[in-house]
Design a protein around this motif. Structure first.
Motif, PDB file in Angstrom:
ATOM      1  N   VAL A  42       0.851  -1.264   0.030  1.00 59.41           N
ATOM      2  CA  VAL A  42       0.070  -0.052  -0.025  1.00 59.41           C
ATOM      3  C   VAL A  42       0.962   1.138  -0.046  1.00 59.41           C
ATOM      4  O   VAL A  42       0.570   2.215  -0.721  1.00 59.41           O
ATOM      5  CB  VAL A  42      -0.949   0.024   1.394  1.00 59.41           C
ATOM      6  CG1 VAL A  42      -1.694   1.452   1.452  1.00 59.41           C
ATOM      7  CG2 VAL A  42      -1.970  -1.097   1.212  1.00 59.41           C
ATOM      8  N   ALA A  43       1.979   1.107   0.995  1.00 56.95           N
ATOM      9  CA  ALA A  43       2.868   2.522   1.010  1.00 56.95           C
ATOM     10  C   ALA A  43       3.673   2.321  -0.218  1.00 56.95           C
ATOM     11  O   ALA A  43       3.632   3.571  -1.010  1.00 56.95           O
ATOM     12  CB  ALA A  43       3.851   2.283   1.842  1.00 56.95           C
ATOM     13  N   ARG A  44       3.900   1.509  -1.179  1.00 59.65           N
ATOM     14  CA  ARG A  44       4.485   1.567  -2.445  1.00 59.65           C
ATOM     15  C   ARG A  44       3.519   2.189  -3.434  1.00 59.65           C
ATOM     16  O   ARG A  44       4.151   2.827  -4.291  1.00 59.65           O
ATOM     17  CB  ARG A  44       5.185   0.173  -2.848  1.00 59.65           C
ATOM     18  CG  ARG A  44       6.373  -0.107  -2.304  1.00 59.65           C
ATOM     19  CD  ARG A  44       6.841  -1.530  -2.808  1.00 59.65           C
ATOM     20  NE  ARG A  44       8.082  -1.728  -2.152  1.00 59.65           N
ATOM     21  CZ  ARG A  44       8.251  -2.996  -1.643  1.00 59.65           C
ATOM     22  NH1 ARG A  44       7.381  -3.873  -1.393  1.00 59.65           N
ATOM     23  NH2 ARG A  44       9.634  -3.132  -0.882  1.00 59.65           N
ATOM     24  N   ASP A  45       2.242   1.863  -3.162  1.00 57.14           N
ATOM     25  CA  ASP A  45       1.215   2.354  -4.362  1.00 57.14           C
ATOM     26  C   ASP A  45       1.243   3.977  -4.156  1.00 57.14           C
ATOM     27  O   ASP A  45       1.165   4.822  -4.974  1.00 57.14           O
ATOM     28  CB  ASP A  45      -0.038   1.697  -4.135  1.00 57.14           C
ATOM     29  CG  ASP A  45      -0.922   1.875  -5.162  1.00 57.14           C
ATOM     30  OD1 ASP A  45      -0.570   2.316  -6.362  1.00 57.14           O
ATOM     31  OD2 ASP A  45      -2.187   1.514  -5.058  1.00 57.14           O
ATOM     32  N   LEU A  46       1.302   4.325  -2.800  1.00 51.28           N
ATOM     33  CA  LEU A  46       1.150   5.937  -2.469  1.00 51.28           C
ATOM     34  C   LEU A  46       2.516   6.490  -2.916  1.00 51.28           C
ATOM     35  O   LEU A  46       2.040   7.506  -3.527  1.00 51.28           O
ATOM     36  CB  LEU A  46       0.812   5.993  -1.096  1.00 51.28           C
ATOM     37  CG  LEU A  46      -0.370   5.601  -0.352  1.00 51.28           C
ATOM     38  CD1 LEU A  46      -0.345   5.426   0.976  1.00 51.28           C
ATOM     39  CD2 LEU A  46      -1.385   6.510  -0.729  1.00 51.28           C
ATOM     40  N   ARG A  47       3.639   5.871  -2.780  1.00 49.06           N
ATOM     41  CA  ARG A  47       4.715   6.383  -3.326  1.00 49.06           C
ATOM     42  C   ARG A  47       4.828   6.630  -4.834  1.00 49.06           C
ATOM     43  O   ARG A  47       5.512   7.419  -5.200  1.00 49.06           O
ATOM     44  CB  ARG A  47       5.763   5.771  -2.778  1.00 49.06           C
ATOM     45  CG  ARG A  47       7.137   6.124  -2.783  1.00 49.06           C
ATOM     46  CD  ARG A  47       8.472   5.863  -1.970  1.00 49.06           C
ATOM     47  NE  ARG A  47       9.654   6.218  -2.548  1.00 49.06           N
ATOM     48  CZ  ARG A  47      10.161   7.206  -2.243  1.00 49.06           C
ATOM     49  NH1 ARG A  47       9.559   8.047  -1.362  1.00 49.06           N
ATOM     50  NH2 ARG A  47      11.403   7.606  -2.599  1.00 49.06           N
ATOM     51  N   ARG A  48       4.280   5.786  -5.482  1.00 47.19           N
ATOM     52  CA  ARG A  48       4.272   5.799  -6.959  1.00 47.19           C
ATOM     53  C   ARG A  48       3.761   7.135  -7.485  1.00 47.19           C
ATOM     54  O   ARG A  48       4.191   7.573  -8.343  1.00 47.19           O
ATOM     55  CB  ARG A  48       3.419   4.757  -7.506  1.00 47.19           C
ATOM     56  CG  ARG A  48       4.373   3.439  -7.839  1.00 47.19           C
ATOM     57  CD  ARG A  48       3.543   2.424  -8.500  1.00 47.19           C
ATOM     58  NE  ARG A  48       2.574   1.366  -7.695  1.00 47.19           N
ATOM     59  CZ  ARG A  48       2.971   0.637  -7.092  1.00 47.19           C
ATOM     60  NH1 ARG A  48       4.459   0.370  -6.962  1.00 47.19           N
ATOM     61  NH2 ARG A  48       2.299  -0.264  -6.648  1.00 47.19           N
TER      62      ARG A  48
END
Length: 131
Positions: A94-100
């Motif tokens: 989820v954090a990676r999705d936000l960071r994208r």
């Protein structure tokens, strides 16, 4: 399991964005929010106010109030998400999705150990509801 995803950023950089740049980022973040909501993963999320308006209470007794957050760091905590994920790897996804969509932000992922005396959410009940 509940996880907090804390969003750190250099506040001066965020404050320097033009309104249309900020709106474009928020549009992209809301698209991520919509995906998380569709999967029933997203809990409360908040964009925090300016650190210049923050106060820190510390010390014994009634404590001492200090202007602003007290952190020796380049980035400031500017927002947070609470997500309901099966494990830490899923919360990291989820954090990676936000960071994208917000690549200059830093995201910290922490399990939440809910503490309500005598009560526990189903997500924390298996851990005794206390942390």
């Amino acid at each position: 399991m509940l996880y907090a995803i804390l969003a750190y950023h250099v506040e001066a950089e965020v404050m320097s964005w033009k309104p249309e740049e900020d709106a474009a980022l928020m549009t992209n973040l809301l698209a991520v929010h919509d995906r998380l909501n569709a999967k029933k993963l997203l809990g409360p999320a908040a964009r925090l106010g300016a650190t210049a308006e923050a106060r820190t209470l510390r010390g014994p007794g009634a404590g001492m109030v200090i202007d602003g957050p007290f952190a020796e760091t380049k980035e400031q905590l500017l927002g947070l998400y609470v997500v309901n994920c099966d494990n830490a790897d899923a919360a990291l996804d989820v954090a990676r999705d936000l960071r994208r969509v917000n690549p200059s932000a830093v995201y910290e992922i922490r399990p939440i150990r809910l503490y309500l005396p005598g009560e526990a959410l189903p997500e924390t009940a298996q851990e005794g509801g206390q942390g």
